[in-house]
Design a protein around this motif. Structure first.
Motif, mmCIF file in Angstrom:
data_model
loop_
_atom_site.group_PDB
_atom_site.id
_atom_site.type_symbol
_atom_site.label_atom_id
_atom_site.label_comp_id
_atom_site.label_asym_id
_atom_site.label_seq_id
_atom_site.Cartn_x
_atom_site.Cartn_y
_atom_site.Cartn_z
ATOM 1 N N LEU A 61 -6.231 1.211 -2.582
ATOM 2 C CA LEU A 61 -6.714 0.708 -1.286
ATOM 3 C C LEU A 61 -7.323 1.855 -0.469
ATOM 4 O O LEU A 61 -8.380 1.699 0.151
ATOM 5 C CB LEU A 61 -5.558 0.033 -0.514
ATOM 6 N N LYS A 90 -10.768 2.504 -1.692
ATOM 7 C CA LYS A 90 -11.730 1.498 -1.215
ATOM 8 C C LYS A 90 -12.111 1.747 0.247
ATOM 9 O O LYS A 90 -13.259 1.587 0.642
ATOM 10 C CB LYS A 90 -11.144 0.074 -1.337
ATOM 11 N N ILE A 91 -11.125 2.146 1.045
ATOM 12 C CA ILE A 91 -11.417 2.405 2.465
ATOM 13 C C ILE A 91 -12.325 3.642 2.581
ATOM 14 O O ILE A 91 -13.274 3.654 3.350
ATOM 15 C CB ILE A 91 -10.112 2.649 3.276
ATOM 16 N N MET A 121 -0.386 -1.483 -9.660
ATOM 17 C CA MET A 121 -0.082 -1.591 -8.231
ATOM 18 C C MET A 121 1.312 -2.168 -8.026
ATOM 19 O O MET A 121 1.505 -3.349 -7.808
ATOM 20 C CB MET A 121 -1.130 -2.471 -7.558
ATOM 21 N N GLN A 141 0.859 -1.193 0.000
ATOM 22 C CA GLN A 141 0.000 0.000 0.000
ATOM 23 C C GLN A 141 0.889 1.235 0.000
ATOM 24 O O GLN A 141 2.102 1.127 -0.079
ATOM 25 C CB GLN A 141 -0.901 -0.014 1.232
ATOM 26 N N ALA A 156 -3.174 5.027 1.975
ATOM 27 C CA ALA A 156 -3.960 3.936 2.587
ATOM 28 C C ALA A 156 -3.776 3.945 4.101
ATOM 29 O O ALA A 156 -4.739 3.743 4.843
ATOM 30 C CB ALA A 156 -3.542 2.592 2.000
ATOM 31 N N ASP A 162 -4.078 6.168 -3.656
ATOM 32 C CA ASP A 162 -3.844 4.721 -3.655
ATOM 33 C C ASP A 162 -5.196 3.971 -3.762
ATOM 34 O O ASP A 162 -6.159 4.330 -3.079
ATOM 35 C CB ASP A 162 -3.111 4.480 -2.325
#
Ligand code: UTP
Length: 234
Positions: free
Chosen positions: A186, A189-190, A175, A117, A121, A184
């Motif tokens: 990730l 997504k978070i 990635m 990551q 992230a 990033d």
């Protein structure tokens, strides 16, 4: 408010100039009078240089990531030095250590934590874990674009977008250790899952970053304006 600020290494350690660390420290000192702050520093060009050498001598991507993490931690230590007594003295190595460090009442500054990551992230996971009110991604571009604005003249900047739209744009980025993307995948997504209020903005001027955070803290209506960059909404 509890604010998590991701400061790209490409901003903070652009030319390893002490003035940049000092001006960020001054802006953070002012902000810390009103808000609790966790700052996550990126690795910038030094991380990329180290990763490139590691890759050329045969290191795998996870080993490259570990090297990148150490560089992000070095930048965190430089910012801690510039903040002096106002900062927690060591960059936490985990999210739980960061949570404990915040109880000191000081500004917590940290770098990367685990391979796979980037520090965006780390910031998003911290923001979710600690229930932050706001996340700022202070980076070298002034927002999220439909394509890479440095190579595509038709790239359009989003003033506002949903987290899902952000995910769709950044998921196409390769990635690999040291790879470049506005946010990033990730982290995106978070942001999508925890719906944290997020602003992606140009981090070159720490005073502008601080002004945006101050305005978010007092305005009842969402702040708009030139330095805002892109606001990600749930
Ligand atoms: P950065 O967060 O600096 O990546 O981490 P970046 O996207 O290149 O950001 P800028 O240029 O600073 O804005 C540098 C590298 O460190 C490793 C990754 O290889 C990343 O590319 N890293 C960082 C991790 O593996 N895990 C982490 O938690 C953080």
């Amino acid at each position: 408010m509890l604010v998590v600020i991701s400061v790209g290494g490409s901003i903070l350690a652009k030319d390893l100039n002490s003035d940049r660390f000092i001006s960020y420290a001054n802006a953070l000192d002012t902000l810390a009078k009103e808000h609790r702050l966790v700052v996550v520093t990126g690795g910038g060009v030094a991380a990329r240089d180290y990763i490139n050498v590691a890759r050329s001598v045969g290191a795998n991507e996870v080993a490259c990531d570990f090297i990148g993490i150490e560089v992000t931690r070095l930048n965190a230590q430089l910012l801690i030095s510039a903040l002096g007594d106002n900062a927690f003295p060591e960059p936490p190595r985990t999210y739980k250590e960061a949570e404990a460090a915040l109880t000191s009442g000081k500004i917590v500054v940290m770098g990367g934590v685990i391979p796979g990551q980037t520090t965006d992230a780390v910031s998003a996971i911290l923001a979710e874990y600690m229930g932050a009110d706001l996340m700022i991604i202070a980076t070298s571009v002034d927002g999220v674009y439909s394509a890479d604005p440095t190579t595509d003249p038709d790239a359009v900047k989003f003033e506002k977008m949903t987290a899902k739209e952000l995910v769709n744009i950044v998921m196409s980025t390769e990635m690999k250790a040291g790879s470049k993307s506005p946010v990033d995948p990730l982290a995106a997504k978070i942001i999508e899952r925890c719906k944290i209020e997020t602003i992606v903005m140009d981090g070159n001027d720490p005073v502008a970053v601080s002004e945006v955070i101050m305005q978010e803290g007092v305005e009842s209506e969402p702040v708009t304006g030139v330095h805002l960059g892109t606001r990600i909404v749930g």
